[in-house]
Design a protein around this motif. Structure first.
Motif, PDB file in Angstrom:
ATOM      1  N   LEU A 152       9.346   8.035  -6.284  1.00  0.00           N
ATOM      2  CA  LEU A 152       9.804   8.446  -7.763  1.00  0.00           C
ATOM      3  C   LEU A 152      10.852   7.691  -8.507  1.00  0.00           C
ATOM      4  O   LEU A 152      10.973   7.692  -9.493  1.00  0.00           O
ATOM      5  CB  LEU A 152      10.362   9.690  -7.428  1.00  0.00           C
ATOM      6  CG  LEU A 152       8.870  10.796  -7.072  1.00  0.00           C
ATOM      7  CD1 LEU A 152       9.615  12.221  -6.869  1.00  0.00           C
ATOM      8  CD2 LEU A 152       7.866  10.924  -7.976  1.00  0.00           C
ATOM      9  N   ALA A 153      11.799   7.116  -7.667  1.00  0.00           N
ATOM     10  CA  ALA A 153      12.753   6.180  -8.006  1.00  0.00           C
ATOM     11  C   ALA A 153      12.010   4.954  -8.779  1.00  0.00           C
ATOM     12  O   ALA A 153      12.560   4.510  -9.888  1.00  0.00           O
ATOM     13  CB  ALA A 153      13.524   5.459  -7.297  1.00  0.00           C
ATOM     14  N   LYS A 154      10.820   4.547  -8.486  1.00  0.00           N
ATOM     15  CA  LYS A 154      10.122   3.650  -9.333  1.00  0.00           C
ATOM     16  C   LYS A 154       9.023   4.209 -10.214  1.00  0.00           C
ATOM     17  O   LYS A 154       9.138   3.457 -11.433  1.00  0.00           O
ATOM     18  CB  LYS A 154       9.172   2.775  -8.263  1.00  0.00           C
ATOM     19  CG  LYS A 154      10.018   2.397  -7.077  1.00  0.00           C
ATOM     20  CD  LYS A 154       8.967   1.513  -6.285  1.00  0.00           C
ATOM     21  CE  LYS A 154       9.672   1.148  -4.799  1.00  0.00           C
ATOM     22  NZ  LYS A 154      10.913   0.357  -4.995  1.00  0.00           N
ATOM     23  N   PRO A 211       0.753  -1.246   0.091  1.00  0.00           N
ATOM     24  CA  PRO A 211       0.102  -0.049   0.077  1.00  0.00           C
ATOM     25  C   PRO A 211       0.820   1.197   0.003  1.00  0.00           C
ATOM     26  O   PRO A 211       1.818   1.266   0.832  1.00  0.00           O
ATOM     27  CB  PRO A 211      -0.868  -0.210   1.322  1.00  0.00           C
ATOM     28  CG  PRO A 211      -0.774  -1.403   1.836  1.00  0.00           C
ATOM     29  CD  PRO A 211       0.544  -1.994   0.944  1.00  0.00           C
ATOM     30  N   VAL A 212       0.679   2.271  -0.851  1.00  0.00           N
ATOM     31  CA  VAL A 212       1.215   3.757  -0.673  1.00  0.00           C
ATOM     32  C   VAL A 212       0.215   4.436  -0.104  1.00  0.00           C
ATOM     33  O   VAL A 212      -1.089   4.510  -0.307  1.00  0.00           O
ATOM     34  CB  VAL A 212       1.370   3.954  -2.083  1.00  0.00           C
ATOM     35  CG1 VAL A 212       1.921   5.356  -2.276  1.00  0.00           C
ATOM     36  CG2 VAL A 212       2.159   2.711  -2.838  1.00  0.00           C
ATOM     37  N   ASN A 213       0.689   5.287   0.811  1.00  0.00           N
ATOM     38  CA  ASN A 213       0.134   6.266   1.458  1.00  0.00           C
ATOM     39  C   ASN A 213      -0.194   7.765   0.767  1.00  0.00           C
ATOM     40  O   ASN A 213       0.769   8.279   1.009  1.00  0.00           O
ATOM     41  CB  ASN A 213       0.663   6.456   3.054  1.00  0.00           C
ATOM     42  CG  ASN A 213      -0.309   7.206   3.860  1.00  0.00           C
ATOM     43  OD1 ASN A 213      -1.207   8.063   3.513  1.00  0.00           O
ATOM     44  ND2 ASN A 213      -0.415   6.853   5.145  1.00  0.00           N
ATOM     45  N   LEU A 214      -1.264   8.046  -0.054  1.00  0.00           N
ATOM     46  CA  LEU A 214      -1.183   8.820  -0.897  1.00  0.00           C
ATOM     47  C   LEU A 214      -1.493  10.150   0.110  1.00  0.00           C
ATOM     48  O   LEU A 214      -0.849  11.312  -0.197  1.00  0.00           O
ATOM     49  CB  LEU A 214      -2.389   8.815  -1.745  1.00  0.00           C
ATOM     50  CG  LEU A 214      -2.340   7.640  -2.670  1.00  0.00           C
ATOM     51  CD1 LEU A 214      -3.446   8.000  -3.742  1.00  0.00           C
ATOM     52  CD2 LEU A 214      -0.962   7.603  -3.645  1.00  0.00           C
ATOM     53  N   SER A 215      -2.278   9.942   1.246  1.00  0.00           N
ATOM     54  CA  SER A 215      -2.663  11.091   1.988  1.00  0.00           C
ATOM     55  C   SER A 215      -1.314  11.909   2.440  1.00  0.00           C
ATOM     56  O   SER A 215      -1.435  13.051   2.971  1.00  0.00           O
ATOM     57  CB  SER A 215      -3.797  10.754   3.083  1.00  0.00           C
ATOM     58  OG  SER A 215      -3.181   9.767   4.011  1.00  0.00           O
ATOM     59  N   VAL A 216      -0.298  11.157   2.856  1.00  0.00           N
ATOM     60  CA  VAL A 216       0.948  11.687   3.363  1.00  0.00           C
ATOM     61  C   VAL A 216       1.990  12.269   2.391  1.00  0.00           C
ATOM     62  O   VAL A 216       3.236  12.514   2.181  1.00  0.00           O
ATOM     63  CB  VAL A 216       1.632  10.938   4.373  1.00  0.00           C
ATOM     64  CG1 VAL A 216       0.875  10.860   5.740  1.00  0.00           C
ATOM     65  CG2 VAL A 216       2.144   9.665   4.080  1.00  0.00           C
ATOM     66  N   GLY A 217       1.661  11.939   0.772  1.00  0.00           N
ATOM     67  CA  GLY A 217       2.299  12.085  -0.304  1.00  0.00           C
ATOM     68  C   GLY A 217       3.519  11.416  -0.469  1.00  0.00           C
ATOM     69  O   GLY A 217       4.753  11.697  -0.998  1.00  0.00           O
ATOM     70  N   GLU A 218       3.272   9.889  -0.028  1.00  0.00           N
ATOM     71  CA  GLU A 218       4.329   8.822  -0.095  1.00  0.00           C
ATOM     72  C   GLU A 218       4.863   8.766  -1.645  1.00  0.00           C
ATOM     73  O   GLU A 218       5.952   8.507  -1.998  1.00  0.00           O
ATOM     74  CB  GLU A 218       3.838   7.521   0.365  1.00  0.00           C
ATOM     75  CG  GLU A 218       4.984   6.580   0.900  1.00  0.00           C
ATOM     76  CD  GLU A 218       4.380   5.319   1.545  1.00  0.00           C
ATOM     77  OE1 GLU A 218       3.309   5.422   2.126  1.00  0.00           O
ATOM     78  OE2 GLU A 218       4.972   4.342   1.090  1.00  0.00           O
ATOM     79  N   HIS A 219       3.929   8.916  -2.533  1.00  0.00           N
ATOM     80  CA  HIS A 219       3.982   8.684  -4.018  1.00  0.00           C
ATOM     81  C   HIS A 219       4.885  10.009  -4.796  1.00  0.00           C
ATOM     82  O   HIS A 219       5.117   9.557  -5.633  1.00  0.00           O
ATOM     83  CB  HIS A 219       2.898   8.553  -4.691  1.00  0.00           C
ATOM     84  CG  HIS A 219       1.774   9.443  -4.462  1.00  0.00           C
ATOM     85  ND1 HIS A 219       1.434  10.144  -3.278  1.00  0.00           N
ATOM     86  CD2 HIS A 219       0.814  10.240  -5.386  1.00  0.00           C
ATOM     87  CE1 HIS A 219       0.454  11.182  -3.412  1.00  0.00           C
ATOM     88  NE2 HIS A 219       0.157  11.236  -4.773  1.00  0.00           N
ATOM     89  N   LYS A 220       5.167  10.994  -3.772  1.00  0.00           N
ATOM     90  CA  LYS A 220       5.759  12.123  -4.229  1.00  0.00           C
ATOM     91  C   LYS A 220       7.192  12.172  -3.670  1.00  0.00           C
ATOM     92  O   LYS A 220       7.858  12.925  -3.785  1.00  0.00           O
ATOM     93  CB  LYS A 220       5.422  13.373  -4.002  1.00  0.00           C
ATOM     94  CG  LYS A 220       3.781  13.411  -4.323  1.00  0.00           C
ATOM     95  CD  LYS A 220       3.670  13.508  -6.176  1.00  0.00           C
ATOM     96  CE  LYS A 220       2.217  13.545  -6.551  1.00  0.00           C
ATOM     97  NZ  LYS A 220       2.097  12.957  -7.859  1.00  0.00           N
ATOM     98  N   GLN A 221       7.628  11.105  -2.759  1.00  0.00           N
ATOM     99  CA  GLN A 221       8.874  10.948  -2.081  1.00  0.00           C
ATOM    100  C   GLN A 221       9.877  10.215  -3.174  1.00  0.00           C
ATOM    101  O   GLN A 221       9.631   9.768  -3.768  1.00  0.00           O
ATOM    102  CB  GLN A 221       8.703  10.110  -0.892  1.00  0.00           C
ATOM    103  CG  GLN A 221       7.828  10.701   0.209  1.00  0.00           C
ATOM    104  CD  GLN A 221       8.029  12.319   0.510  1.00  0.00           C
ATOM    105  OE1 GLN A 221       9.378  12.447   0.681  1.00  0.00           O
ATOM    106  NE2 GLN A 221       7.161  13.071   0.156  1.00  0.00           N
ATOM    107  N   PRO A 222      11.220  10.519  -2.736  1.00  0.00           N
ATOM    108  CA  PRO A 222      12.456   9.993  -3.550  1.00  0.00           C
ATOM    109  C   PRO A 222      12.202   8.743  -3.737  1.00  0.00           C
ATOM    110  O   PRO A 222      12.385   7.850  -4.799  1.00  0.00           O
ATOM    111  CB  PRO A 222      13.568  10.636  -2.924  1.00  0.00           C
ATOM    112  CG  PRO A 222      13.349  11.588  -2.151  1.00  0.00           C
ATOM    113  CD  PRO A 222      11.890  11.637  -1.729  1.00  0.00           C
TER     114      PRO A 222
END
Ligand code: GS8
Length: 216
Positions: free
Chosen positions: A46-48, A32-43
């Protein structure tokens, strides 16, 4: 290393990837990726996927993004197990799967996605739905589905008389649409309705639907 799917089960694009993985009966780990804390915008994420959106499928250190490309990869890699999503033994049928995969991406999705974004995604961000956008999109979707209605009168599934990746790729957005009053755009077209009832009763896609917990 096992396959890893990064995403959020209620997101349409992640749900689409779940659809192919379940149809193929592939073992994978869901991360699971926690969108509400912006995990998908972290390095690290972003490397993926440098675009910072879900889903991502990781296979032995190689990262695949774009849900349709993920489904294409899964369907090819596991072509000899589970549902044959690409008709790999018949080049003409495979070509027709390609046609309807493109129709979903280029014609169906641009019509349906504003409805889903306005009704399901806007409220997640504290925004209200713009019903004029929804109405215009429903009208556009109706015209697309008129073509589907004529096509499905002579073809059980989208690419032919066989279930394929083209049908899988339509599932997630349509599943959310069917929980809204705009389900009439499907239900008023008998062949589209019969197709939807058929694909949405498949065990793999019912399992995908179970994870799609957003409501209007
Ligand atoms: C779209 C990815 C996307 O927009 C695909 O994979 O098919 N064409 C791509 N993902 C959305 C969730 S879609 O349910 C996303 O990650 N949104 C979070 C954000 O944009 O911050």
């Amino acid at each position: 290393m096992a396959l890893k799917l990064y995403g959020v089960s209620f997101s349409t694009c992640t749900a689409s990837a779940f659809g192919a993985l379940y149809e193929k009966g592939v073992d994978f780990e869901f991360v699971p990726v926690n969108l509400s804390v912006g995990e998908h915008k972290q390095p690290e994420f972003l490397a993926k996927n440098p675009f910072g959106v879900i889903p991502v499928l990781e296979d032995d250190g190689v990262n695949f993004f774009e849900s349709r490309a993920i489904n294409h990869y899964v369907a090819h890699k596991y072509k000899d197990q589970g549902t044959d999503l690409i008709r790999h033994k018949n080049v003409k049928e495979a070509g027709l799967v390609g046609v309807w995969v493109e129709v979903e991406s280029q014609t169906f999705n641009p019509a349906i996605s504003p409805i889903i974004y306005q009704l399901y995604v806007n409220p997640l961000h504290g925004e209200t739905a713009d019903h004029s956008v929804v109405e215009a999109a429903v009208e556009k979707l109706g015209k697309v589905l008129d073509v589907y209605e004529a096509h499905l009168a002579t073809s059980k599934y989208l690419a032919g008389d066989f279930f394929s990746m083209a049908d899988v790729n339509h599932f997630a957005y349509t599943n959310y649409l069917m929980k809204t009053p705009h389900a009439t755009v499907v239900n008023s077209r008998p062949h589209v309705k019969a197709w939807w009832e058929d694909i949405s009763s498949r065990p793999a896609l019912k399992k995908v639907a179970d994870g799609m917990t957003l409501s209007v």
